[in-house]
Design a protein around this motif. Structure first.
Motif, PDB file in Angstrom:
ATOM      1  N   LYS A   4     -36.348  38.185  24.083  1.00 17.51           N
ATOM      2  CA  LYS A   4     -35.286  37.276  24.507  1.00 17.51           C
ATOM      3  C   LYS A   4     -34.610  36.726  23.263  1.00 17.51           C
ATOM      4  N   ARG A   5     -33.522  37.368  22.875  1.00 18.26           N
ATOM      5  CA  ARG A   5     -32.766  36.923  21.716  1.00 18.26           C
ATOM      6  C   ARG A   5     -31.334  37.406  21.848  1.00 18.26           C
ATOM      7  N   ILE A   6     -30.452  36.779  21.115  1.00 22.55           N
ATOM      8  CA  ILE A   6     -29.054  37.200  21.084  1.00 22.55           C
ATOM      9  C   ILE A   6     -28.928  38.280  20.021  1.00 22.55           C
ATOM     10  N   ARG A   7     -28.317  39.354  20.379  1.00 15.76           N
ATOM     11  CA  ARG A   7     -28.206  40.515  19.492  1.00 15.76           C
ATOM     12  C   ARG A   7     -26.759  40.656  19.007  1.00 15.76           C
ATOM     13  N   PRO A   8     -26.512  40.581  17.697  1.00 20.16           N
ATOM     14  CA  PRO A   8     -25.149  40.817  17.195  1.00 20.16           C
ATOM     15  C   PRO A   8     -24.889  42.319  17.065  1.00 20.16           C
ATOM     16  N   ILE A   9     -23.782  42.773  17.626  1.00 22.21           N
ATOM     17  CA  ILE A   9     -23.438  44.192  17.537  1.00 22.21           C
ATOM     18  C   ILE A   9     -21.975  44.363  17.133  1.00 22.21           C
ATOM     19  N   VAL A  10     -21.663  45.586  16.731  1.00 24.92           N
ATOM     20  CA  VAL A  10     -20.295  45.970  16.411  1.00 24.92           C
ATOM     21  C   VAL A  10     -19.924  47.183  17.261  1.00 24.92           C
ATOM     22  N   ILE A  11     -18.677  47.236  17.691  1.00 21.82           N
ATOM     23  CA  ILE A  11     -18.133  48.423  18.350  1.00 21.82           C
ATOM     24  C   ILE A  11     -16.767  48.690  17.743  1.00 21.82           C
ATOM     25  N   CYS A  12     -16.350  49.947  17.791  1.00 21.49           N
ATOM     26  CA  CYS A  12     -15.045  50.299  17.228  1.00 21.49           C
ATOM     27  C   CYS A  12     -14.197  51.004  18.277  1.00 21.49           C
ATOM     28  N   ILE A  13     -12.950  50.584  18.344  1.00 18.07           N
ATOM     29  CA  ILE A  13     -11.982  51.188  19.254  1.00 18.07           C
ATOM     30  C   ILE A  13     -11.201  52.226  18.463  1.00 18.07           C
ATOM     31  N   PHE A  14     -11.408  53.485  18.811  1.00 24.25           N
ATOM     32  CA  PHE A  14     -10.641  54.577  18.227  1.00 24.25           C
ATOM     33  C   PHE A  14      -9.598  54.977  19.260  1.00 24.25           C
ATOM     34  N   ARG A  15      -8.343  55.017  18.859  1.00 22.92           N
ATOM     35  CA  ARG A  15      -7.254  55.306  19.800  1.00 22.92           C
ATOM     36  C   ARG A  15      -6.626  56.663  19.511  1.00 22.92           C
ATOM     37  N   LYS A  16      -6.295  57.363  20.580  1.00 28.03           N
ATOM     38  CA  LYS A  16      -5.521  58.601  20.512  1.00 28.03           C
ATOM     39  C   LYS A  16      -4.491  58.498  21.626  1.00 28.03           C
ATOM     40  N   LEU A  69     -10.924  43.846  12.214  1.00 22.79           N
ATOM     41  CA  LEU A  69     -11.534  43.099  13.315  1.00 22.79           C
ATOM     42  C   LEU A  69     -10.467  42.689  14.320  1.00 22.79           C
ATOM     43  N   LEU A  70     -10.683  43.024  15.588  1.00 24.05           N
ATOM     44  CA  LEU A  70      -9.767  42.632  16.664  1.00 24.05           C
ATOM     45  C   LEU A  70     -10.165  41.304  17.284  1.00 24.05           C
ATOM     46  N   GLU A  86     -25.481  39.703  24.004  1.00 29.32           N
ATOM     47  CA  GLU A  86     -24.911  40.218  22.764  1.00 29.32           C
ATOM     48  C   GLU A  86     -23.690  39.415  22.352  1.00 29.32           C
ATOM     49  N   ILE A  87     -23.512  39.287  21.059  1.00 28.02           N
ATOM     50  CA  ILE A  87     -22.258  38.847  20.479  1.00 28.02           C
ATOM     51  C   ILE A  87     -21.645  40.115  19.904  1.00 28.02           C
ATOM     52  N   VAL A  88     -20.475  40.489  20.408  1.00 33.16           N
ATOM     53  CA  VAL A  88     -19.873  41.784  20.114  1.00 33.16           C
ATOM     54  C   VAL A  88     -18.641  41.599  19.229  1.00 33.16           C
ATOM     55  N   LEU A  89     -18.702  42.118  18.006  1.00 37.18           N
ATOM     56  CA  LEU A  89     -17.548  42.132  17.132  1.00 37.18           C
ATOM     57  C   LEU A  89     -16.795  43.424  17.411  1.00 37.18           C
ATOM     58  N   VAL A  90     -15.557  43.287  17.871  1.00 37.95           N
ATOM     59  CA  VAL A  90     -14.755  44.433  18.286  1.00 37.95           C
ATOM     60  C   VAL A  90     -13.802  44.797  17.150  1.00 37.95           C
ATOM     61  N   TYR A  91     -13.952  46.007  16.639  1.00 38.08           N
ATOM     62  CA  TYR A  91     -13.112  46.507  15.560  1.00 38.08           C
ATOM     63  C   TYR A  91     -12.150  47.572  16.079  1.00 38.08           C
TER      64      TYR A  91
END
Length: 148
Positions: A4-16, A69-70, A86-91
């Motif tokens: 039971k913990r908050i997990r920091p993650i990153v995701i990346c948006i690749f656009r085409k 970073l978005l 999760e805390i999600v950093l959206v790139y």
């Protein structure tokens, strides 16, 4: 996700064009197919941008350019019957190898040690939800619709 913990993650948006690259997943408890942008956990002592570059290199063997970073999303969810937070950093970024954009399917591996294979697809935002598989984390579709 057993702790039971908050997990920091990153995701990346690749656009085409009007599509984004999203990896396919399956929750066997919910019996639900879903999609999620590529990315993963930020390790202790690692900067988020470095984590983003590492995760993409590990998952699909690609390098990133023009990374920015978005925004940030908070994601409370249940996956495989376990609660997650999760805390999600959206790139937003681009793949350095332009040939990846020509592929209909991008093969990848989750996890450095276990190497679980997955497939990622170029999908339009309107292909998620409303009878179609959802895009996770929750709120990402709306976030992207506003930021495009």
């Amino acid at each position: 996700m057993t702790e039971k913990r908050i997990r920091p993650i990153v995701i990346c948006i690749f656009r085409k064009g009007d599509t984004i690259l999203a990896g396919e997943g399956y929750d066997s408890v919910k019996r639900e197919k879903f999609f999620r942008p590529l990315g993963g956990a930020i390790e202790f002592g690692e900067r988020a941008e470095d984590a983003m570059r590492r995760e993409i290199k590990e998952e699909i063997g690609a390098d990133l350019i023009d990374l920015r970073l978005l925004g940030v999303l908070e994601n409370l969810f249940v996956c495989e019957g376990l609660k997650g937070h999760e805390i999600v950093l959206v790139y937003d970024g681009r793949l350095a190898d332009p040939t990846i954009y020509e592929r209909g399917v991008v093969d990848g591996l989750h996890g450095v040690d276990d190497g679980i294979p997955f497939k990622a697809y170029w999908k339009r935002l309107d292909e998620f939800g409303d009878g179609n598989p959802p895009l996770y984390p929750d709120g990402l579709n709306e976030f992207l619709a506003k930021s495009c």
